[in-house]
Design a protein around this motif. Structure first.
Motif, PDB file in Angstrom:
ATOM      1  N   GLU A 181      10.109 -11.065  -4.705  1.00 39.17           N
ATOM      2  CA  GLU A 181      10.622 -11.689  -5.935  1.00 39.17           C
ATOM      3  C   GLU A 181      11.649 -10.785  -6.619  1.00 39.17           C
ATOM      4  OE1 GLU A 181       8.714 -12.869 -10.173  1.00 39.17           O
ATOM      5  OE2 GLU A 181       7.642 -13.613  -8.411  1.00 39.17           O
ATOM      6  N   ALA A 182      11.436  -9.485  -6.511  1.00 38.22           N
ATOM      7  CA  ALA A 182      12.360  -8.510  -7.098  1.00 38.22           C
ATOM      8  C   ALA A 182      13.548  -8.231  -6.166  1.00 38.22           C
ATOM      9  CB  ALA A 182      11.614  -7.216  -7.409  1.00 38.22           C
ATOM     10  N   LYS A 183      13.621  -8.942  -5.046  1.00 40.63           N
ATOM     11  CA  LYS A 183      14.705  -8.788  -4.059  1.00 40.63           C
ATOM     12  C   LYS A 183      14.614  -7.476  -3.282  1.00 40.63           C
ATOM     13  CE  LYS A 183      16.963 -12.548  -5.476  1.00 40.63           C
ATOM     14  NZ  LYS A 183      15.957 -13.543  -5.686  1.00 40.63           N
ATOM     15  N   LEU A 184      13.429  -6.906  -3.217  1.00 36.99           N
ATOM     16  CA  LEU A 184      13.191  -5.711  -2.416  1.00 36.99           C
ATOM     17  C   LEU A 184      12.519  -6.195  -1.131  1.00 36.99           C
ATOM     18  CD1 LEU A 184      13.458  -2.621  -2.454  1.00 36.99           C
ATOM     19  CD2 LEU A 184      11.144  -2.526  -3.350  1.00 36.99           C
ATOM     20  N   LEU A 185      13.313  -6.403  -0.097  1.00 34.72           N
ATOM     21  CA  LEU A 185      12.817  -7.005   1.135  1.00 34.72           C
ATOM     22  C   LEU A 185      11.986  -6.017   1.938  1.00 34.72           C
ATOM     23  CD1 LEU A 185      16.062  -8.897   2.134  1.00 34.72           C
ATOM     24  CD2 LEU A 185      14.116  -9.752   0.819  1.00 34.72           C
ATOM     25  N   VAL A 186      10.735  -6.383   2.156  1.00 36.72           N
ATOM     26  CA  VAL A 186       9.790  -5.528   2.872  1.00 36.72           C
ATOM     27  C   VAL A 186       8.990  -6.413   3.820  1.00 36.72           C
ATOM     28  CG1 VAL A 186       7.843  -3.948   2.606  1.00 36.72           C
ATOM     29  CG2 VAL A 186       9.590  -4.042   0.843  1.00 36.72           C
ATOM     30  N   VAL A 187       8.730  -5.907   5.005  1.00 31.43           N
ATOM     31  CA  VAL A 187       7.905  -6.641   5.961  1.00 31.43           C
ATOM     32  C   VAL A 187       6.509  -6.044   6.004  1.00 31.43           C
ATOM     33  CG1 VAL A 187       9.846  -7.398   7.385  1.00 31.43           C
ATOM     34  CG2 VAL A 187       8.733  -5.235   7.887  1.00 31.43           C
ATOM     35  N   GLU A 188       5.553  -6.836   6.462  1.00 29.62           N
ATOM     36  CA  GLU A 188       4.165  -6.384   6.505  1.00 29.62           C
ATOM     37  C   GLU A 188       3.992  -5.101   7.307  1.00 29.62           C
ATOM     38  OE1 GLU A 188       1.129  -9.276   7.363  1.00 29.62           O
ATOM     39  OE2 GLU A 188       2.253 -10.831   6.307  1.00 29.62           O
ATOM     40  N   GLY A 189       4.742  -4.975   8.383  1.00 28.33           N
ATOM     41  CA  GLY A 189       4.631  -3.783   9.221  1.00 28.33           C
ATOM     42  C   GLY A 189       5.020  -2.503   8.511  1.00 28.33           C
ATOM     43  N   THR A 190       5.770  -2.633   7.437  1.00 27.74           N
ATOM     44  CA  THR A 190       6.162  -1.474   6.641  1.00 27.74           C
ATOM     45  C   THR A 190       5.130  -1.154   5.577  1.00 27.74           C
ATOM     46  OG1 THR A 190       8.497  -2.005   6.938  1.00 27.74           O
ATOM     47  CG2 THR A 190       7.960  -0.563   5.099  1.00 27.74           C
ATOM     48  N   ILE A 191       4.565  -2.186   4.974  1.00 28.42           N
ATOM     49  CA  ILE A 191       3.702  -1.973   3.817  1.00 28.42           C
ATOM     50  C   ILE A 191       2.293  -1.486   4.183  1.00 28.42           C
ATOM     51  CG2 ILE A 191       2.821  -4.315   3.548  1.00 28.42           C
ATOM     52  CD1 ILE A 191       3.323  -3.912   0.502  1.00 28.42           C
ATOM     53  N   TYR A 192       1.735  -1.956   5.281  1.00 27.28           N
ATOM     54  CA  TYR A 192       0.370  -1.563   5.630  1.00 27.28           C
ATOM     55  C   TYR A 192       0.218  -0.056   5.837  1.00 27.28           C
ATOM     56  CZ  TYR A 192      -1.264  -6.369   5.860  1.00 27.28           C
ATOM     57  OH  TYR A 192      -1.619  -7.655   5.547  1.00 27.28           O
ATOM     58  N   PRO A 193       1.083   0.590   6.613  1.00 25.88           N
ATOM     59  CA  PRO A 193       0.941   2.048   6.760  1.00 25.88           C
ATOM     60  C   PRO A 193       1.136   2.790   5.424  1.00 25.88           C
ATOM     61  CG  PRO A 193       2.412   1.171   8.446  1.00 25.88           C
ATOM     62  CD  PRO A 193       2.136   0.059   7.490  1.00 25.88           C
ATOM     63  N   LEU A 194       2.020   2.274   4.583  1.00 31.13           N
ATOM     64  CA  LEU A 194       2.252   2.916   3.292  1.00 31.13           C
ATOM     65  C   LEU A 194       1.021   2.782   2.392  1.00 31.13           C
ATOM     66  CD1 LEU A 194       4.043   4.458   1.403  1.00 31.13           C
ATOM     67  CD2 LEU A 194       5.244   2.349   0.870  1.00 31.13           C
ATOM     68  N   LEU A 195       0.403   1.600   2.367  1.00 34.19           N
ATOM     69  CA  LEU A 195      -0.820   1.422   1.576  1.00 34.19           C
ATOM     70  C   LEU A 195      -1.926   2.346   2.076  1.00 34.19           C
ATOM     71  CD1 LEU A 195      -0.806  -2.465   1.205  1.00 34.19           C
ATOM     72  CD2 LEU A 195      -0.512  -0.791  -0.643  1.00 34.19           C
ATOM     73  N   THR A 196      -2.043   2.483   3.387  1.00 32.19           N
ATOM     74  CA  THR A 196      -3.056   3.384   3.959  1.00 32.19           C
ATOM     75  C   THR A 196      -2.786   4.824   3.551  1.00 32.19           C
ATOM     76  OG1 THR A 196      -3.435   1.907   5.828  1.00 32.19           O
ATOM     77  CG2 THR A 196      -4.074   4.218   6.116  1.00 32.19           C
ATOM     78  N   ARG A 197      -1.526   5.246   3.597  1.00 31.82           N
ATOM     79  CA  ARG A 197      -1.193   6.612   3.207  1.00 31.82           C
ATOM     80  C   ARG A 197      -1.478   6.851   1.725  1.00 31.82           C
ATOM     81  NH1 ARG A 197       2.864   9.037   1.032  1.00 31.82           N
ATOM     82  NH2 ARG A 197       4.422   7.419   1.283  1.00 31.82           N
ATOM     83  N   LEU A 198      -1.122   5.886   0.884  1.00 29.77           N
ATOM     84  CA  LEU A 198      -1.373   6.026  -0.550  1.00 29.77           C
ATOM     85  C   LEU A 198      -2.875   6.085  -0.835  1.00 29.77           C
ATOM     86  CD1 LEU A 198       1.307   3.525  -1.920  1.00 29.77           C
ATOM     87  CD2 LEU A 198       1.352   6.030  -2.108  1.00 29.77           C
ATOM     88  N   LYS A 199      -3.653   5.322  -0.071  1.00 26.57           N
ATOM     89  CA  LYS A 199      -5.115   5.374  -0.214  1.00 26.57           C
ATOM     90  C   LYS A 199      -5.642   6.728   0.244  1.00 26.57           C
ATOM     91  CE  LYS A 199      -9.389   4.323   1.640  1.00 26.57           C
ATOM     92  NZ  LYS A 199      -9.922   5.600   2.074  1.00 26.57           N
ATOM     93  N   ASN A 200      -5.155   7.213   1.385  1.00 26.72           N
ATOM     94  CA  ASN A 200      -5.599   8.513   1.900  1.00 26.72           C
ATOM     95  C   ASN A 200      -5.191   9.666   0.982  1.00 26.72           C
ATOM     96  OD1 ASN A 200      -6.765   7.260   4.098  1.00 26.72           O
ATOM     97  ND2 ASN A 200      -5.064   7.672   5.464  1.00 26.72           N
ATOM     98  N   ASP A 201      -4.098   9.477   0.238  1.00 27.62           N
ATOM     99  CA  ASP A 201      -3.646  10.492  -0.721  1.00 27.62           C
ATOM    100  C   ASP A 201      -4.409  10.430  -2.041  1.00 27.62           C
ATOM    101  OD1 ASP A 201      -1.810  11.409   1.128  1.00 27.62           O
ATOM    102  OD2 ASP A 201      -0.076  10.434   0.190  1.00 27.62           O
ATOM    103  N   GLY A 202      -5.333   9.471  -2.162  1.00 31.12           N
ATOM    104  CA  GLY A 202      -6.149   9.366  -3.368  1.00 31.12           C
ATOM    105  C   GLY A 202      -5.492   8.602  -4.505  1.00 31.12           C
ATOM    106  N   LEU A 203      -4.388   7.903  -4.224  1.00 27.14           N
ATOM    107  CA  LEU A 203      -3.677   7.181  -5.278  1.00 27.14           C
ATOM    108  C   LEU A 203      -4.141   5.728  -5.406  1.00 27.14           C
ATOM    109  CD1 LEU A 203      -0.077   8.529  -4.587  1.00 27.14           C
ATOM    110  CD2 LEU A 203      -1.811   9.431  -6.150  1.00 27.14           C
ATOM    111  N   LEU A 204      -4.765   5.196  -4.340  1.00 28.64           N
ATOM    112  CA  LEU A 204      -5.259   3.824  -4.339  1.00 28.64           C
ATOM    113  C   LEU A 204      -6.704   3.770  -3.863  1.00 28.64           C
ATOM    114  CD1 LEU A 204      -2.371   1.850  -2.537  1.00 28.64           C
ATOM    115  CD2 LEU A 204      -2.705   2.178  -4.998  1.00 28.64           C
ATOM    116  N   ASN A 205      -7.423   2.782  -4.364  1.00 33.14           N
ATOM    117  CA  ASN A 205      -8.716   2.368  -3.835  1.00 33.14           C
ATOM    118  C   ASN A 205      -8.559   0.934  -3.391  1.00 33.14           C
ATOM    119  OD1 ASN A 205     -10.356   4.641  -4.286  1.00 33.14           O
ATOM    120  ND2 ASN A 205     -10.678   4.067  -6.414  1.00 33.14           N
TER     121      ASN A 205
END
Length: 108
Positions: free
Chosen positions: A39-63
């Motif tokens: 919606e914000a015109k920041l084009l991202v595909v699922e294959g990009t976001i899943y590893p990033l979410l996992t890394r952010l979770k492993n870094d303690g920034l997300l649950n």
């Protein structure tokens, strides 16, 4: 030089900040995060976001938590941790400084 590659690198550079910002107010599942980015015109595909979410979770920034879905498999809902909120606050300050600097340079 390939302009598309440069534009993609610029988007990747702010993706982490944008994902954390999307999750600032409430927990969301991946599809909702992707929709907000699109919606914000920041084009991202699922294959990009899943590893990033996992890394952010492993870094303690997300649950995350699992929730059953009436229309398919269970969904993983992500939320910021306290550390994630603090990290986002620091990124916001840095973004404002960087944005101001880039605007000053490019408007001169």
């Amino acid at each position: 030089m390939n302009i598309e590659n440069t534009k993609a690198q610029m988007r990747k550079g702010v993706l982490e900040f944008c994902i954390l910002s999307v999750l600032k107010k409430k927990e969301q599942y991946t599809s909702e995060i992707l929709d907000a980015l699109k919606e914000a015109k920041l084009l991202v595909v699922e294959g990009t976001i899943y590893p990033l979410l996992t890394r952010l979770k492993n870094d303690g920034l997300l649950n995350y938590r699992w929730e059953e879905s009436t229309s398919g498999p269970p969904r993983k809902y992500y939320e910021l941790t306290q550390e994630g909120h603090q990290f986002l606050e620091e990124l916001s300050k840095t973004w404002e400084e960087l944005s101001n600097a880039v605007t000053n340079i490019t408007q001169s």
